[in-house]
Design an enzyme around this catalytic site. Structure first.
Site, PDB file in Angstrom:
ATOM      1  N   TYR A  33       0.844  -1.200   0.000  1.00 53.28           N
ATOM      2  CA  TYR A  33       0.000   0.000   0.000  1.00 53.28           C
ATOM      3  C   TYR A  33       0.874   1.241   0.000  1.00 53.28           C
ATOM      4  CZ  TYR A  33       0.910   1.041   4.957  1.00 53.28           C
ATOM      5  OH  TYR A  33       1.510   1.377   6.152  1.00 53.28           O
ATOM      6  N   ARG A  52       8.321   4.091  -4.642  1.00 58.94           N
ATOM      7  CA  ARG A  52       8.328   3.094  -3.568  1.00 58.94           C
ATOM      8  C   ARG A  52       7.297   2.000  -3.834  1.00 58.94           C
ATOM      9  NH1 ARG A  52       7.639   5.122   2.490  1.00 58.94           N
ATOM     10  NH2 ARG A  52       5.521   5.518   1.734  1.00 58.94           N
ATOM     11  N   ARG A 101      -8.063 -20.700  -0.742  1.00 62.60           N
ATOM     12  CA  ARG A 101      -6.935 -20.416   0.138  1.00 62.60           C
ATOM     13  C   ARG A 101      -5.792 -21.379  -0.149  1.00 62.60           C
ATOM     14  NH1 ARG A 101      -4.840 -21.972   5.130  1.00 62.60           N
ATOM     15  NH2 ARG A 101      -3.929 -20.267   6.336  1.00 62.60           N
ATOM     16  N   LYS A 150       6.626  -2.027   1.839  1.00 63.03           N
ATOM     17  CA  LYS A 150       5.458  -1.429   2.497  1.00 63.03           C
ATOM     18  C   LYS A 150       4.249  -2.360   2.332  1.00 63.03           C
ATOM     19  CE  LYS A 150       3.292   3.100   3.198  1.00 63.03           C
ATOM     20  NZ  LYS A 150       3.784   3.311   4.577  1.00 63.03           N
ATOM     21  N   GLU A 182      12.625   2.344  13.913  1.00 62.58           N
ATOM     22  CA  GLU A 182      11.727   3.402  13.456  1.00 62.58           C
ATOM     23  C   GLU A 182      10.512   3.423  14.359  1.00 62.58           C
ATOM     24  OE1 GLU A 182      10.378   2.491   9.497  1.00 62.58           O
ATOM     25  OE2 GLU A 182      10.044   0.389   9.978  1.00 62.58           O
ATOM     26  N   LEU A 206      11.453   1.175   6.903  1.00 68.46           N
ATOM     27  CA  LEU A 206      10.821   1.641   5.680  1.00 68.46           C
ATOM     28  C   LEU A 206      11.595   2.818   5.098  1.00 68.46           C
ATOM     29  CD1 LEU A 206       8.298   1.203   3.871  1.00 68.46           C
ATOM     30  CD2 LEU A 206       7.225   3.048   5.163  1.00 68.46           C
TER      31      LEU A 206
END
Length: 286
Positions: A33, A52, A101, A150, A182, A206
């Site tokens: 995302y 990114r 699944r 991310k 972070e 990140l």
């Protein structure tokens, strides 16, 4: 006004947007995302978010469903449809619905799921916490070791934000091998004797888009940047601290694990960097 979202090429009222229960983003956290801030109807640091996003997708072996120009057009359209002045745009790309699944990736690949929605946040750049600062606590780093991607795997950061709230703080910084990696959703910084210190890029954190812009603007302003790890004890002894992210831009930190920094008020460097970031980013906004 009904919020309009983007789902796989369609514009839909949010109540009509549905994703399969077999989507791998839902079942496996198999997706990435980005969040782009909007100020005055314009996109902040958009090109960095595109770069990114592309990198995250490649690291997970997924194609990018859109070109930069297509993403830009989608972002502009969702801002228009929802009449967003200040706020944010969330986009998510998953590996899609594999039909059932299964731990194995769908073979052959299936259509990806692409979702976008807006969040209206009037006065986003005038966040009052910028004048009071944040309190953070430290918690052990327990995420996987590819934090540079991310992904939508955000359970532990969410748990830690809740732990910070329960402790009377605003956020948490993660600590691994004695050093800060972070924050739960932001990059961490300290200032000592005029030197601005933040951890260097690696798979451990990140690669913040706001972080990169702040470093560039700080260097242009002749400020000294040092990229290296630092400890919680070093942070508590610092003159200032702050975080950076697309959601809060540059936000001062005034207390770490119950210890006030300096006079307990936002510092001069963090305040100046926030001004610089907002001024320069708005000039380049799309």
């Amino acid at each position: 006004m009904t919020r309009i979202v983007h789902l796989n090429g369609d514009w839909l009222p949010e109540a009509e947007a549905k994703v399969s229960v077999f989507d791998r983003g839902f079942l496996m956290g198999d997706g990435v995302y980005e969040v782009t801030s909007v100020l005055g109807g314009k996109l902040i640091d958009f090109e960095g978010h595109c770069r990114r996003l592309d990198r995250s997708l490649k690291e997970l072996g997924m194609p990018n469903p859109h070109t930069d120009d297509e993403w830009l057009a989608l972002h502009h359209e969702i801002v228009r449809l929802n009449d967003i002045g200040d706020g944010s745009i969330y986009l998510q790309v998953t590996r899609g619905n594999g039909g059932d699944r299964d731990f194995m990736y769908p073979n052959p690949p299936v259509p990806q799921t692409v979702v976008m929605f807006t969040q209206s946040k009037p006065g986003l750049a005038q966040n009052p916490q910028a004048t009071t600062g944040l309190k953070v606590i430290s918690l052990p780093e327990m995420r996987w070791h590819r934090r540079d991607i991310k992904t939508v795997q955000l359970l532990y950061p969410s748990m830690c934000k809740m732990a910070a709230k329960a402790a009377g703080a605003d956020d948490a910084w993660f600590v691994e091998d004695g050093a800060v990696t972070e924050g739960t959703s932001n990059n961490a910084w300290i200032v000592k004797d005029g030197k601005i210190i933040t951890r260097q890029l690696s798979n451990d954190l990140l690669h913040g888009i706001t972080r990169a812009s702040v470093i560039r603007f700080a260097k242009e302003a002749q400020m000294e940047i040092i990229e290296r790890p630092f400890t919680i004890e070093e942070a508590q002894a610092a003159d200032e601290a702050f975080i950076t992210s697309a959601g809060v831009f540059v936000m001062p930190v005034v207390e770490i694990d119950g210890k006030k920094l300096g006079d307990g008020k936002p510092g001069r460097v963090a305040t100046r960097l926030r001004e610089l970031y907002l001024d320069e980013s708005l000039k380049a906004a799309m």
